[in-house]
Motif scaffolding. Sequence first.
Motif, PDB file in Angstrom:
ATOM      1  N   VAL A 271       0.953  -1.176  -0.058  1.00 43.22           N
ATOM      2  CA  VAL A 271       0.068  -0.121  -0.015  1.00 43.22           C
ATOM      3  C   VAL A 271       0.814   1.475   0.171  1.00 43.22           C
ATOM      4  CG1 VAL A 271      -1.926  -1.265   1.345  1.00 43.22           C
ATOM      5  CG2 VAL A 271      -0.202  -0.192   2.372  1.00 43.22           C
ATOM      6  N   GLY A 272       0.552   2.194  -0.509  1.00 41.26           N
ATOM      7  CA  GLY A 272       1.257   3.475  -0.578  1.00 41.26           C
ATOM      8  C   GLY A 272       0.307   4.621  -0.988  1.00 41.26           C
ATOM      9  N   TYR A 273       0.943   5.829  -1.077  1.00 41.40           N
ATOM     10  CA  TYR A 273       0.332   7.157  -1.255  1.00 41.40           C
ATOM     11  C   TYR A 273      -0.290   7.162  -2.515  1.00 41.40           C
ATOM     12  CZ  TYR A 273       3.014   9.134   2.713  1.00 41.40           C
ATOM     13  OH  TYR A 273       3.522   9.625   3.975  1.00 41.40           O
ATOM     14  N   ARG A 274      -1.260   7.903  -2.857  1.00 39.92           N
ATOM     15  CA  ARG A 274      -2.017   8.022  -4.148  1.00 39.92           C
ATOM     16  C   ARG A 274      -1.037   9.057  -5.191  1.00 39.92           C
ATOM     17  NH1 ARG A 274      -7.865   7.935  -5.094  1.00 39.92           N
ATOM     18  NH2 ARG A 274      -7.940   8.163  -2.957  1.00 39.92           N
ATOM     19  N   ASP A 275      -0.290   8.273  -5.620  1.00 39.70           N
ATOM     20  CA  ASP A 275       1.032   9.079  -6.213  1.00 39.70           C
ATOM     21  C   ASP A 275       1.519   8.453  -7.504  1.00 39.70           C
ATOM     22  OD1 ASP A 275       2.897  11.053  -6.844  1.00 39.70           O
ATOM     23  OD2 ASP A 275       4.425   9.981  -5.321  1.00 39.70           O
ATOM     24  N   LEU A 276       0.743   8.226  -8.503  1.00 39.80           N
ATOM     25  CA  LEU A 276       1.117   7.512  -9.866  1.00 39.80           C
ATOM     26  C   LEU A 276       2.015   8.152 -10.426  1.00 39.80           C
ATOM     27  CD1 LEU A 276      -2.017   5.897 -11.425  1.00 39.80           C
ATOM     28  CD2 LEU A 276      -0.267   4.785 -10.525  1.00 39.80           C
ATOM     29  N   ALA A 277       2.225   9.236 -10.610  1.00 40.94           N
ATOM     30  CA  ALA A 277       3.082  10.171 -11.423  1.00 40.94           C
ATOM     31  C   ALA A 277       4.604   9.986 -10.314  1.00 40.94           C
ATOM     32  CB  ALA A 277       2.848  11.698 -11.460  1.00 40.94           C
ATOM     33  N   GLY A 278       4.657   9.920  -9.195  1.00 43.96           N
ATOM     34  CA  GLY A 278       5.892   9.891  -8.690  1.00 43.96           C
ATOM     35  C   GLY A 278       6.237   8.614  -8.119  1.00 43.96           C
ATOM     36  N   PHE A 279       5.423   7.375  -8.413  1.00 49.22           N
ATOM     37  CA  PHE A 279       5.720   6.080  -8.138  1.00 49.22           C
ATOM     38  C   PHE A 279       5.655   5.884  -6.658  1.00 49.22           C
ATOM     39  CE2 PHE A 279       8.512   2.147  -8.140  1.00 49.22           C
ATOM     40  CZ  PHE A 279       7.640   1.380  -8.811  1.00 49.22           C
ATOM     41  N   GLY A 280       5.029   7.022  -5.777  1.00 44.21           N
ATOM     42  CA  GLY A 280       4.620   6.639  -4.687  1.00 44.21           C
ATOM     43  C   GLY A 280       5.693   6.966  -3.685  1.00 44.21           C
ATOM     44  N   ARG A 281       6.914   7.861  -4.319  1.00 44.00           N
ATOM     45  CA  ARG A 281       8.193   8.233  -3.629  1.00 44.00           C
ATOM     46  C   ARG A 281       8.081   9.513  -3.228  1.00 44.00           C
ATOM     47  NH1 ARG A 281      12.225   4.571  -7.193  1.00 44.00           N
ATOM     48  NH2 ARG A 281      11.874   2.568  -6.386  1.00 44.00           N
ATOM     49  N   ARG A 282       7.122  10.142  -3.155  1.00 41.50           N
ATOM     50  CA  ARG A 282       6.822  11.629  -2.703  1.00 41.50           C
ATOM     51  C   ARG A 282       5.856  11.539  -1.349  1.00 41.50           C
ATOM     52  NH1 ARG A 282       5.341  14.363  -8.306  1.00 41.50           N
ATOM     53  NH2 ARG A 282       3.601  12.920  -8.156  1.00 41.50           N
TER      54      ARG A 282
ATOM     55  N   SER B 130      18.694   7.913   1.927  1.00 46.22           N
ATOM     56  CA  SER B 130      17.683   8.264   0.689  1.00 46.22           C
ATOM     57  C   SER B 130      18.020   7.939  -0.517  1.00 46.22           C
ATOM     58  CB  SER B 130      17.663   9.927   1.094  1.00 46.22           C
ATOM     59  OG  SER B 130      16.922  10.423   0.074  1.00 46.22           O
ATOM     60  N   ARG B 131      17.304   7.734  -1.340  1.00 49.48           N
ATOM     61  CA  ARG B 131      17.541   7.254  -2.773  1.00 49.48           C
ATOM     62  C   ARG B 131      18.133   8.580  -3.560  1.00 49.48           C
ATOM     63  NH1 ARG B 131      15.731   3.092  -5.521  1.00 49.48           N
ATOM     64  NH2 ARG B 131      14.186   1.353  -4.356  1.00 49.48           N
ATOM     65  N   ARG B 132      18.013   9.587  -2.931  1.00 53.22           N
ATOM     66  CA  ARG B 132      18.638  10.868  -3.562  1.00 53.22           C
ATOM     67  C   ARG B 132      20.339  10.943  -3.349  1.00 53.22           C
ATOM     68  NH1 ARG B 132      14.296  15.422  -1.796  1.00 53.22           N
ATOM     69  NH2 ARG B 132      12.197  14.762  -2.946  1.00 53.22           N
ATOM     70  N   GLU B 133      20.567  10.141  -2.255  1.00 50.09           N
ATOM     71  CA  GLU B 133      22.032  10.189  -2.101  1.00 50.09           C
ATOM     72  C   GLU B 133      22.876   9.289  -2.921  1.00 50.09           C
ATOM     73  OE1 GLU B 133      23.223  12.217  -0.053  1.00 50.09           O
ATOM     74  OE2 GLU B 133      21.355  13.205   0.705  1.00 50.09           O
ATOM     75  N   PRO B 134      24.173   9.534  -3.176  1.00 49.75           N
ATOM     76  CA  PRO B 134      25.033   8.544  -4.144  1.00 49.75           C
ATOM     77  C   PRO B 134      25.091   7.104  -3.150  1.00 49.75           C
ATOM     78  CG  PRO B 134      26.205  10.458  -3.341  1.00 49.75           C
ATOM     79  CD  PRO B 134      24.741  10.825  -3.143  1.00 49.75           C
ATOM     80  N   GLY B 135      25.054   6.186  -3.922  1.00 48.55           N
ATOM     81  CA  GLY B 135      25.459   4.975  -3.389  1.00 48.55           C
ATOM     82  C   GLY B 135      24.244   4.213  -2.480  1.00 48.55           C
ATOM     83  N   ALA B 136      23.144   4.921  -2.684  1.00 48.84           N
ATOM     84  CA  ALA B 136      21.784   4.468  -1.796  1.00 48.84           C
ATOM     85  C   ALA B 136      21.510   3.226  -2.422  1.00 48.84           C
ATOM     86  CB  ALA B 136      20.860   5.440  -1.904  1.00 48.84           C
TER      87      ALA B 136
END
Length: 255
Positions: A63-74, A178-184
Amino acid sequence: MQIDLNADLGESFGRWSLGDDDAMLEVVTSANVACGFHAGDPTVLRHSCEGAAARGVAIGAQVGYRDLAGFGRRFIDVVPAELTDDVLYQIGALEAFARVAGTRVRYVKPHGALYNAIVHHEEQAAAVVEAVVQYDRSLPVLGLPGSAWLRLAEEAGLTTVGEAFADRAYTPEGRLVSRREPGAVLHEPDEIAQRCVRIATEGELVAVDGSVVPAPAGSLCVHGDSPGAVEIARRVRAGLDAAGVGVSPFAGEPT
């Protein structure tokens, strides 16, 4: 020694294809199937459930946020009562396809930004717990050890299962980088396999700063959308087998 191996599946949408679900289902023992809010459509959900059922793989509602455009990662600052309803809706949608496939939803695992938010966001964690309590108290819940989500779920009488991520870097505090960090995200199959064996046999892993942190886990997650995901999953499974670690679903059939 025994552990579960799970993967995020059912994340294609319409003409957009993501991952090789059929190949992953030959390796994993539990499938975290998207429920249509962050990814997945009815045809994808049905295919995933049928594939899992045919192979004896446990189906979990991811289950996730209602966020198809962001793939639930926002992160979405949704009202707790609405979040409870959103989670109920998603579990119910996946349950329909699981039943048609001859099985049931056997556990619940949050996805992406929701997963990370309820490590510490008490109100949203409580809202997701409330949805599972209202839907079916017998469903186990999967999450990060030490999170508010698992603590509140346990306080509510739910069965909790901690997981570790095969291909994600960890902070010294035992949280995901965080996926925003290198090597995540890790990509080297043999390195990932060795790491998983250490988690399964010793309950620990090496964080990004070189420190060793506890990693108590009843399940290991390999991401189905990562480059080389199938090969990584196969190496992990082979490594566990070679180390004498049995691999099986943590969730039995709900009554």
